[in-house]
Design a protein around this motif. Structure first.
Motif, mmCIF file in Angstrom:
data_model
loop_
_atom_site.group_PDB
_atom_site.id
_atom_site.type_symbol
_atom_site.label_atom_id
_atom_site.label_comp_id
_atom_site.label_asym_id
_atom_site.label_seq_id
_atom_site.Cartn_x
_atom_site.Cartn_y
_atom_site.Cartn_z
ATOM 1 N N LEU A 230 0.827 -1.265 0.045
ATOM 2 C CA LEU A 230 0.108 -0.031 -0.005
ATOM 3 C C LEU A 230 0.884 1.171 -0.052
ATOM 4 C CD1 LEU A 230 -2.599 -1.109 2.877
ATOM 5 C CD2 LEU A 230 -2.623 -1.612 0.171
ATOM 6 N N ARG A 233 -1.303 6.636 0.932
ATOM 7 C CA ARG A 233 -2.457 6.965 0.748
ATOM 8 C C ARG A 233 -3.452 5.825 0.872
ATOM 9 N NH1 ARG A 233 -3.080 11.619 -3.884
ATOM 10 N NH2 ARG A 233 -1.758 13.039 -3.064
ATOM 11 N N ARG A 235 -3.412 3.154 -0.696
ATOM 12 C CA ARG A 235 -4.082 2.586 -1.927
ATOM 13 C C ARG A 235 -3.043 1.511 -2.512
ATOM 14 N NH1 ARG A 235 -3.703 8.022 -5.668
ATOM 15 N NH2 ARG A 235 -1.643 7.823 -4.761
ATOM 16 N N GLY A 255 -4.440 0.500 -7.269
ATOM 17 C CA GLY A 255 -4.521 1.831 -7.515
ATOM 18 C C GLY A 255 -6.150 2.467 -6.758
ATOM 19 N N ARG A 256 -6.679 1.384 -6.247
ATOM 20 C CA ARG A 256 -7.987 1.374 -5.162
ATOM 21 C C ARG A 256 -7.382 1.711 -3.886
ATOM 22 N NH1 ARG A 256 -12.702 -2.415 -6.793
ATOM 23 N NH2 ARG A 256 -13.685 -0.795 -5.392
ATOM 24 N N ARG A 257 -8.317 2.404 -3.060
ATOM 25 C CA ARG A 257 -7.923 2.704 -1.559
ATOM 26 C C ARG A 257 -8.418 1.124 -1.072
ATOM 27 N NH1 ARG A 257 -6.939 6.899 1.376
ATOM 28 N NH2 ARG A 257 -8.653 6.058 2.920
ATOM 29 N N GLU A 260 -12.174 0.893 -0.253
ATOM 30 C CA GLU A 260 -13.035 0.833 -1.432
ATOM 31 C C GLU A 260 -13.299 -0.771 -1.809
ATOM 32 O OE1 GLU A 260 -11.557 3.300 -4.198
ATOM 33 O OE2 GLU A 260 -11.925 5.128 -3.271
#
Length: 549
Positions: A230, A233, A235, A255-257, A260
């Motif tokens: 990660l 941030r 992500r 690229g996603r948190r 999410e």
């Protein structure tokens, strides 16, 4: 013979050299272009300047009036020199149509023939040329002086090539200074950028970086543990195949948190935590995973490295081992009890009470055989039958009676191969263990009473196992204290327990096993006032997954 190394070894050093050469080439090219353009511009400026001066002199009425005078030089020479000084050009020569000079910067040249071409001017044309005269090579303009339509004289204004070159050299000095400043700034910027690049690449060259990338990619795909990286941030910067499988992530996960990804709340919290986590057990929809996290720091927090280990199989094996251990303890207890009963029978025989010995032995045998016959007759699935008999022995050791409901019936072969026996052991074993604990505590007065419910005096666990409308129904009810309504939504969460730390995984595993097989788990109140859990597992295909309370 080995050639000497031209470029530095590190990638940053090579880029620095190449960028410095590129900056130098660009600055040099710009300087040459500016020099050529400046020289052409200087020549063009000189031509416009001398043309303007020549035309102004030719159109001047005082020039035409002086030409009519007996001695034109007397009036024209001072006037021409004054204009020449004001305009800064090299010379202004006024001559008669034959080319004899009336004016010249050098007075000794007055009265001598003009050195250059005048034919086109005599025809009324103004023209430019570069010609070598008494002052050296010069850029000059020759134009006619007209009086009532006749060419009565000629004017030539010029600037020496040397003066133009001097102006270009002066501009070149300023240009060289600007080019040097640009080169210095470019080199400084290149050095700063490459110093940062050197720090990030640790001084490695392109081949080493490429090899490291290949090894890195191969390792990520080969390692069986899940690996998740990660960024600062939170992500996903990198995820390997094992982590995708363990967390159920798709190809768009990078690229996603983390928040999410629709992961369980406890697991999401562990991944978002700033501190390290060591060997934390978490449950996803169908797996038990062990999570370790370690922050990546270097002056500032840059991200987190997460490793994931699949403990689904290990947890299932641990459950089976616990069951086997319970069976062994029950068998030892039964053996000890059987020895006591045998000694009693022998003692009765030695005392001559044979009939009482036979009656005692027969009664004990009938009590032990009733549940066995009931289980074997109703449950044709050998794994479930063995589990029920073992759990019954364990419950009996704790003073809890385990009974099989009258409507229980599972024929041999009724369960499909897709329904793993290990999942059946996980579901029914954990539910019975919890029910026995609750019933035992309530019977001994150690349970926590729920408002509005009575405390049972008889410790009883009722198990129902049957096929019902294309589903396998497993129901476990107890006479314990029950579960408070406020906790009904939390009992399936990992870590929920009323029995201290280190517990609270059983019901979460039950929910997971039901989910994995497309089934449902419901919780309500039993007739004895305790808790009643009902599990329904489809016998064909996978039904919609849900957990309700």
């Amino acid at each position: 013979m080995r050639l000497p190394r031209v470029l530095p070894r590190s990638l940053a050093g090579q880029l620095f050299v190449m960028q410095a050469l590129l900056v130098a080439a660009v600055v040099t090219g710009c300087a040459v272009f500016a020099y050529v353009s400046g020289r052409d511009q200087a020549e063009e400026t000189a031509k416009r300047q001398v043309r303007t001066a020549a035309l102004a002199m030719a159109e001047s009425p005082s020039v035409r009036e002086a030409i009519r005078a007996p001695d034109p030089s007397a009036a024209l020479q001072p006037y021409a020199e004054r204009v020449r000084a004001e305009t800064g050009i090299a010379f202004i020569t006024i001559m008669d149509p034959r080319g004899v000079r009336w004016t010249h910067p050098t007075p000794a040249e007055i009265g001598r023939p003009f050195i250059g071409h005048t034919d086109r001017a005599l025809l009324g044309e103004t023209f430019e040329e570069t010609y070598t005269g008494t002052l050296g090579p010069s850029i000059r303009v020759v134009t006619p002086v007209r009086d009532e339509g006749r060419v009565v004289g000629l004017v030539s204004a010029g600037i020496t090539v040397e003066r133009v070159s001097t102006q270009v050299r002066e501009q070149l000095g300023a240009l060289a200074l600007a080019a040097g400043a640009a080169l210095a700034l470019g080199a400084l910027g290149t050095y700063v950028i490459n110093a940062r690049l050197r720090r990030h690449t640790h001084g490695m060259n392109a081949r080493e970086l490429s090899r490291m990338h290949d090894y890195h990619a191969a390792t990520l795909h080969a390692v069986r543990e899940g690996l998740l990286m990660l960024d600062g941030r939170r992500r996903i910067a990198l995820v390997n195949d094992a982590a995708r499988e363990l967390l159920g992530l798709g190809p768009e996960a990078v690229g996603r948190r983390v928040d999410e990804l629709e992961l369980p709340a406890a697991l999401t919290g562990a991944l978002l935590a700033s501190g390290p986590r060591v060997d934390e057990v978490h449950l996803t929809a169908d797996r038990v995973i062990v999570v370790n996290t370690s922050p990546v720091v270097g002056g500032e927090q840059r991200g987190t490295v997460v490793t994931l280990r699949d403990h689904t199989e290990l947890q299932a094996l641990s459950g089976e081992l616990d069951s086997e251990r319970g069976f062994s303890q029950a068998l030892r207890s039964q053996a000890h009890e059987a020895a006591n009963r045998l000694h009693t029978v022998v003692s009765l025989i030695e005392l001559g009470r044979v009939e009482e010995a036979v009656e005692f032995a027969t009664a004990e045998l009938e009590l032990a055989q009733v549940l066995t016959d009931r289980v074997v007759g109703a449950v044709g699935e050998p794994v479930l039958a063995a589990l029920l008999l073992g759990k019954a022995a364990q419950a009996n050791e704790r003073g809890v009676e385990l009974v099989l409901a009258e409507d229980s019936l599972i024929d041999d072969g009724a369960l499909p191969e897709s329904l793993a026996a290990r999942d059946l052991v996980t579901v029914l074993g954990n539910l019975i263990d919890n029910a026995v604990d609750a019933a035992s505590e309530a019977a001994s007065g150690g349970g926590v009473a729920v408002p509005g419910q009575r405390t049972a005096t008889r410790a009883l666990v009722t198990v129902t196992a049957r096929t019902d409308g294309g589903e396998l129904l497993l129901r476990v009810a107890d006479t314990g204290a029950g579960i408070a309504p406020d906790d009904a939504d939390e009992v399936f969460r990992r870590g929920w327990t009323t029995r201290g730390t280190g517990r609270g995984l059983g019901l979460a595993l039950v929910r997971q096993a039901a989910y994995r097989n497309g089934g449902t788990v419901t919780l309500d109140r039993s007739e004895g006032g305790g808790a009643r859990f009902t599990v329904r597992l489809p016998l064909a295909g996978r039904a919609a997954r849900e957990v309700t309370a």
